[in-house]
Design an enzyme around this catalytic site. Structure first.
Site, short mmCIF file in Angstrom:
data_model
loop_
_atom_site.label_atom_id
_atom_site.label_comp_id
_atom_site.label_asym_id
_atom_site.label_seq_id
_atom_site.Cartn_x
_atom_site.Cartn_y
_atom_site.Cartn_z
N SER B 272 0.85 -1.17 0.00
CA SER B 272 0.00 0.00 0.00
C SER B 272 0.89 1.23 0.00
O SER B 272 1.98 1.22 0.59
CB SER B 272 -0.87 -0.03 1.26
OG SER B 272 -1.29 1.26 1.60
N ARG B 311 -25.14 -3.02 -44.48
CA ARG B 311 -24.16 -2.38 -43.56
C ARG B 311 -24.94 -1.36 -42.76
O ARG B 311 -25.64 -0.53 -43.32
CB ARG B 311 -23.03 -1.66 -44.33
CG ARG B 311 -21.85 -1.25 -43.47
CD ARG B 311 -20.67 -2.21 -43.63
NE ARG B 311 -20.14 -2.24 -44.99
CZ ARG B 311 -20.45 -3.20 -45.90
NH1 ARG B 311 -21.26 -4.17 -45.60
NH2 ARG B 311 -19.93 -3.14 -47.11
#
Lengths: 441, 441, 441, 441
Positions: B272, B311
């Site tokens: 930490s 498309r």
């Protein structure tokens, strides 16, 4: 690396603006982390340290080295702190990062980036609101087909349609000022949020820290209260959604059979690698792509709220991927919407031709209302429904078919003017509302 | 640029492996696009063109320039084709990319990248299946608390728990071979999918094209049939989910109060920035972060299925961001799961101590079954429920409390052995099943 | 109660079939729970108990009373067990539910419901595959515009379009047989999954239990290995997505300006409360609504995979809302798709008219290819691009414009036949593939 | 029918309150639709019609018959209008529903339901804010372990933890008043949103209509501007997320090994069908289940924003399933959170024992800070890291191990008081902020 289309050198410029990409670049993130650390020093009265940190350019840190150590450490702040300490004189090194935890650095840096990002978003929003208001005004009386379920329904005006887009954007914009206030808040809590290392001075150090960064000061640590992040993400998704409404409409209006609008012409845009005649609606494509992608990151942010205790396992890390992507998609969608709002080409003649394409069926609602006066509403509805079938079969104008069924005078029902007049009223009302929102933005 | 944490120099190495990042890098994508174009040439018998394209290194193309033009053109293939043509002699330039459309290039390139990515995933899966099978075997008889709703429930063994993890991974792995077959399929359809430019030779050119790339040949163009993409995304999300089950368990077992396992020790990992004593479960963190992020891209892929006509506007573009991210998150999660499967530290003594922590309540189910023989099931359940309350209040062993209520012999009910024996049976069965899956992977 | 539109008396019949609603009704769930308990008795050789449980009609249990107690108990199985016991003679009551846990009952009952639901889905799928194959065959040579990005692109046939829909459905169908095998698996593990109460007989009791229900037997408890649920959910979302592709196309083809198809006529369908002339595409609406809702429940299922230990807090409960909804939406979408596949009205003349609407621009790709023979590909592309602009401005046919620029013979490029021929080839290929899938379904 | 667990007679009462179920029942929806129609009549000055509609009880309409016709018609309003007309005298029948469209009825009815639902939510929110403020105050100085990544990190107080929950809820509550204002807005636009049937009187009729219902009047139709729905959904998801933070903490604190809290005791709650000793955290389970389900409906709402033109195909229908479910889940989660806020059992002794479980490691941060004064920060961090390893191996108190390494006085670092004092400061600050929010709610 490029797992996200937003970060790809090939497709990134399509989806996001370079200004937004700059804000969320690693370099800018490091710069924001340094600003956070300088403010932390300043809040403790360590002005020497603050100045020393301010003097470190982001470029002085080796991003790739920090990245490699992050993969080991689990969070980027540990290697970041070491790397900065290596650049500080020993006496300052000792007090660098004092009192803070990893999440303070990353969350505050993120808030600083969001602050800059909101400024970009706000500028685009203003331009779009202005552009759409202009479009709505210019075409307040340009008749146009209203469509429901893909079918011609009744006449509106193109200005009215633009005013609906405007109103969606205004709704999103309306929430921004208070959101900005709730969101642009510093994070400084230390290991478990209580700033216990500062004793009774915690609150005043937090306030000074927030002040040094031009941010608000939260009532208590928000390490594991992630409402702010979800609020921001939800707002961006809503904004993108409001743009998508416009994008969906434009894409359809620009389709070959409809042909009522064209995206602004830009040389080289919208071509096809195979088809030389194509003019694809690229702006709508980018906006709708952003929308298709928007709910994903929002889901991650909602998931991340169940953040256990003072720091969760994984959920906070999962967030890192989410909010910046939403800003990225928003930036591209806003850029394209701005182009549309400013330069959409309107073909009023085609709109007029499309209004006539169904031989008066668009006025069926008004005709039924007129017939209802003598025939009753149900019967009138039935009469018109049957006549509509005949119009579709024969191509004969609806008014002619109906005249054979009823003596009720019908000319007024087939008059475009009332529809135009009604649409114009709402257009004006929406513009006025949007202008008020814009002033407060 | 870094909108995604996966693409950040700072955090990317934490979330994804460099091997996977390499596969999905822009450079590799360009290389795959070139491979596609070479195969297209080869399928048409244009061996000279094929050789010329093969000879172009991905590095010869200016990614940033292509990206800038993509932002204008709307798709990266138009500038890509131009850039390659500039490197070819005029006679070959003319026939380059002939017959293909943008989507053929991008989809086939993506499939080639997926093919490589699956190989990485498969190797990790094998290692994890082996590791977990080993863990399950080694601890097949190591007693351990079974927990439901966070509460001690009844005894199992640690091997059994590992076998459940193994079984989840085996289930995901089971689907891979057929998925790979359905998915690793070429895309070549030309402008609208029919390869009309090749006349009646379309199907045989597609077959030859697919063959040249070692891919399957689809019955018909899949430009707007996106089942493959969703299947791939769903499988990756399921895989990450199966890893998340293990990650969630490990994180909890490694928590301070439980302390039954520790993630493999790696110097420098899990510290930490503020707390020198911390040993955070980084592997679980990465796995659970991947899980928190996984459903988002899957949502985009599901959205993209409503692809209009030949498309769509936006939906396909929206896909580009999704599948590679899922591979990215999977790669990091697999790497960490592999580390856990290979090196998880088991504290059998602590497991034993935790089994005793509730003074026999873990055997409540067995005790109730024993008492049911004379008291009936309902009454026995009630007796034990009441006794459990007393145990919780006083700390007296459950067996002692119950002995005051009933003469039924209870020793057998408080014997760990039957639970261990039962758990071991299932463990063996799960290992055998997973081995069979592994052989077919 | 009706929080879900699926469960509303008003809108439920619109979104789901009554057959599917019946399968997932509370009454059917109770019936499946009773079947599970009878099989559990049978597997232990308690044939008297099995017969007694079999004899209890679902109607004998008070659903509302069970529901009220569930809100207290946290799971419905505790009140369910009590309610059944009250209907059994004391000697059988004692051994009822012996060895099982809540999740065994609910998960096995759900699998039994899924088994029935899959039979409905399969029947619809077969009908749709047949219908679409018929449509594709009938219109294999019916010319139709191919559209990309909403723009006319190049000619295809309507049969080709139907074949693409067919292929998407076939892809979903292809995965069903193996999915069914992986999924239709019993759950019986007891409190922590090990069936420890049955000692060494656990595996054989599980096998007998599964056998009695016609289900597969898992290698180990899947209480917290939820891959099956996600696989099922993802498959349903993919199926709905494949239907949505068809729905999106139909909605657009049925739109006023395009008018190439009409949804099958049903008296009373598709009207408007306001507009008597409307004929809204209700089938597409239902399908697309199902699609818009599909990714949500899938997200919950993916979330639920991180199921801690032997039973998680909340994630499993969260699942309960998800899979049945996906079956509900699938049932309505399948019903409507079946109607479309069987009765879509095709307007070949309108298709033909639309092909001509752009004065030959649809052949631009072919024209460019023809011109490339003498002019080179780049120059030909440029020539056609410029000519296309002129066509759009003046309405003059493209072939005429091009004839002024080049002596190259162009008639062949403007011939529809090659496009039709090419489309027909793929159509046939897709039909053959789908038929093979259908045979194995 | 029951596709959603919320609507099941068996599980519905677990997930949602009966008050909320009542609001979203079909009967209430019909009642709201009638209220809407009455207001529409009133706004047109048709007071006779308004009174006649007001006099129709919801029970007079046959829901199942309307549902059956909805499946045909596509929307429930067409059969609803017919059914109401059948109850009206002919002269009123003719003008019933005049000017409105389906979406006006359904959206306005939904807003009326939301209005009632918000009142329930507000009442629960106030109770929870009060309960949590009380909890935070009562335990402002009760020491408790702070945990990050599942590991003991540093001391906090239980009151501080409750204050963080409170702060999350206050953040959600803070946004409610303005949300309510933006959201509780009528919908009346007629076929295409312009109320053209009312000519120039449209705006004043809309204003009168909204006024009659106690709702706001929008600047322009919001038929296809769905920002309101997404804002509402996102707010509910955020609220549920804020509750999930508390639920996740409670579930863990209530777990066997931690044992620091217990959910309020309710006879019959939290048992197991198999294990008589179990006391499962049912409230946390319900809250976390709601959270696991929450992002799904939100996704549908975001999807639905791309609503084409004046009414989309499918997206609006897809919405119908989403918002009521979020209210349903919120109601159950709020009910349980209210129970937790009001009755959570705190075991201060166990909290104290857990603080001591790691032999002083919780003070490692403070010890390192103390040592840094003489040793420098880096060295101090290293010293403590090494000592922590020894503590973990041997169980010797950290202070003893460190005393062998340094002469620095360390007692103060191992004093709980500063942590308690710091935590108490923030607790007070968060309570004050939440009280201010509560006053404005």
């Amino acid at each position: 690396m490029s797992f996200s289309g937003l970060d790809s050198a090939l497709t990134g410029p399509l989806f996001a603006t370079s200004a937004m990409a700059e804000i969320f670049s690693d370099r800018s993130r490091i710069a924001a982390m340094l600003r956070m650390e300088a403010a932390l020093a300043r809040a403790q009265g360590l002005t020497g340290l603050a100045a020393a940190v301010d003097a470190i350019p982001a470029e002085a840190l080796d991003l790739d080295a920090i990245g490699r150590e992050t993969a080991l450490a689990g969070v980027p702040v540990i290697p970041f702190v070491k790397a900065v300490q290596a650049l500080l004189p020993p006496d300052l090194e000792r007090v660098f990062h004092r009192g803070a935890t990893t999440q303070d650095v990353l969350d505050t840096a993120l808030v600083l980036q969001i602050q800059q990002a909101f400024a970009l978003v706000r500028a685009d929003l203003i331009a779009i609101l202005d552009g759409l208001a202009g479009l709505a005004e210019a075409h307040a009386r340009t008749p146009c087909v209203g469509r429901t379920y893909g079918q011609h329904a009744a006449p509106v005006t193109f200005g009215y349609k633009a005013a609906v887009w405007l109103s969606g954007l205004a709704d999103a914009a309306r929430a921004l000022p208070s959101l900005r206030k709730r969101l642009l808040v510093a994070s400084l809590g230390g290991p478990v949020g209580t700033l216990a290392g500062f004793g009774q001075q915690g609150p005043e150090i937090l306030d000074a820290f927030a002040d040094a960064l031009g941010l608000g000061s939260p009532p208590i640590a928000w390490h594991t209260n992630r409402t702010r992040m979800v609020e921001a993400g939800a707002w961006l998704a809503t904004l993108i959604g409001a743009l998508a409404k416009m994008g969906a409409d434009v894409a359809h209006l620009a389709s070959t059979e409809v042909g009522e609008v064209a995206e602004p012409h830009m040389p080289g845009r919208g071509g096809s690698s195979a088809m030389p005649h194509k003019r694809n609606p690229v702006s709508s494509t980018i906006i709708l792509a952003a929308h298709a992608a928007a709910s994903g990151p929002l889901t991650s942010l909602v998931n991340a709220m169940a953040a256990a205790h003072e720091r969760p396992v994984g959920l906070w890390h999962g967030e890192w991927n989410a909010l910046p992507q939403l800003f990225g998609f928003a930036s591209g969608a806003l850029r394209e919407a701005r182009a549309l709002a400013g330069g959409l080409e309107i073909d009023a003649a085609r709109m007029r031709a499309n209004l006539d394409a169904t031989h008066g069926l668009l006025f069926a609602d008004a005709a039924a209302a007129a017939l209802a006066r003598t025939h009753g509403r149900e019967a009138a509805h039935g009469l018109v429904e049957a006549a509509a079938g005949e119009v579709r079969r024969t191509g004969e104008p609806l008014i002619e078919v109906l005249r054979r069924q009823s003596d009720e005078p019908l000319e007024a029902a087939f008059d475009l003017q009332p529809s135009v007049d009604a649409a114009a009223l709402w257009t004006e009302r929406a513009i006025a509302d949007a202008r008020a929102v814009r002033e407060r933005l």
